[in-house]
Write a protein that holds these residues in place. Structure first.
Motif, short mmCIF file in Angstrom:
data_model
loop_
_atom_site.label_atom_id
_atom_site.label_comp_id
_atom_site.label_asym_id
_atom_site.label_seq_id
_atom_site.Cartn_x
_atom_site.Cartn_y
_atom_site.Cartn_z
N ARG A 187 15.59 -19.59 8.34
CA ARG A 187 14.49 -19.76 7.52
C ARG A 187 14.36 -18.25 7.77
O ARG A 187 14.33 -17.92 8.95
N LEU A 188 13.95 -17.18 6.74
CA LEU A 188 13.59 -16.24 7.40
C LEU A 188 12.07 -16.02 7.87
O LEU A 188 11.05 -16.51 7.83
N THR A 189 11.65 -15.04 8.25
CA THR A 189 10.25 -15.00 9.66
C THR A 189 9.49 -14.37 7.79
O THR A 189 10.13 -14.10 6.94
N ARG A 190 8.46 -14.72 8.19
CA ARG A 190 7.42 -14.76 7.32
C ARG A 190 7.79 -13.30 6.97
O ARG A 190 7.19 -12.16 6.13
N PHE A 191 7.59 -12.36 8.54
CA PHE A 191 7.54 -10.90 8.48
C PHE A 191 8.27 -10.31 7.07
O PHE A 191 8.71 -9.02 7.10
N THR A 192 10.09 -11.12 7.79
CA THR A 192 10.89 -10.83 6.92
C THR A 192 10.57 -10.60 5.01
O THR A 192 11.03 -9.84 4.46
N ASP A 193 10.11 -11.91 4.77
CA ASP A 193 9.82 -12.50 3.50
C ASP A 193 8.75 -11.55 2.92
O ASP A 193 8.98 -10.80 2.09
#
Length: 148
Positions: A2-8
């Motif tokens: 799962r991607l971090t919120r930052f990357t998203d």
């Protein structure tokens, strides 16, 4: 994985900027409102993307955010690797090390899957992500925050 919120948020900011070429550059606040992300979080993302040379941020009248040529052609796989860092999918050595770590095959299999995930994203660029139907949808979302 799962991607971090930052990357998203970083990927969404880049996509939003990729469709504003013929328009007035949006501000960080406008992009945050359009993408429905807190301003402070968006500001941190913008600072990191600017540091990576993917966007330019100008303050004041006539300012705003613009995507650089490097930002347009950036590989999504490379971006995700950079923003997510070198973390593995599982933590085997943490505060409570896994008792299987010396003979575990899961860690290697997950690392291989993670590498395949990145390899799948490597040929995709920011520009590729905003082809129809995504680009027109992004333009239709609106660029001005609602009045306070």
């Amino acid at each position: 994985m799962r991607l971090t919120r930052f990357t998203d948020v970083a990927l969404r900011v880049l996509m939003r900027l990729a469709v504003t070429e013929d328009r007035e550059p949006p501000t960080t606040r406008e992009v945050a409102a359009t993408m429905r992300v807190p301003y402070t979080h968006t500001a941190k993302v913008v600072a990191r993307l600017q540091h990576l040379g993917l966007l330019d941020a100008r303050r004041g009248r006539g300012g705003g955010l613009t995507l650089t040529p490097a930002g347009r052609s950036a590989s999504i796989g490379s971006l995700v690797r950079e923003l997510e860092g070198p973390e593995e999918v599982v933590e085997c050595e943490g505060d409570t090390p896994c008792p299987l770590r010396s003979a575990c095959r899961l860690r290697g299999a997950l690392r291989e899957a993670q590498n395949a995930f990145y390899a799948t994203l490597d040929p995709i660029t920011v520009t590729d992500l905003v082809t129809s139907p995504t680009g027109p949808l992004l333009l239709g979302i609106g660029s001005r925050p609602p009045p306070d």
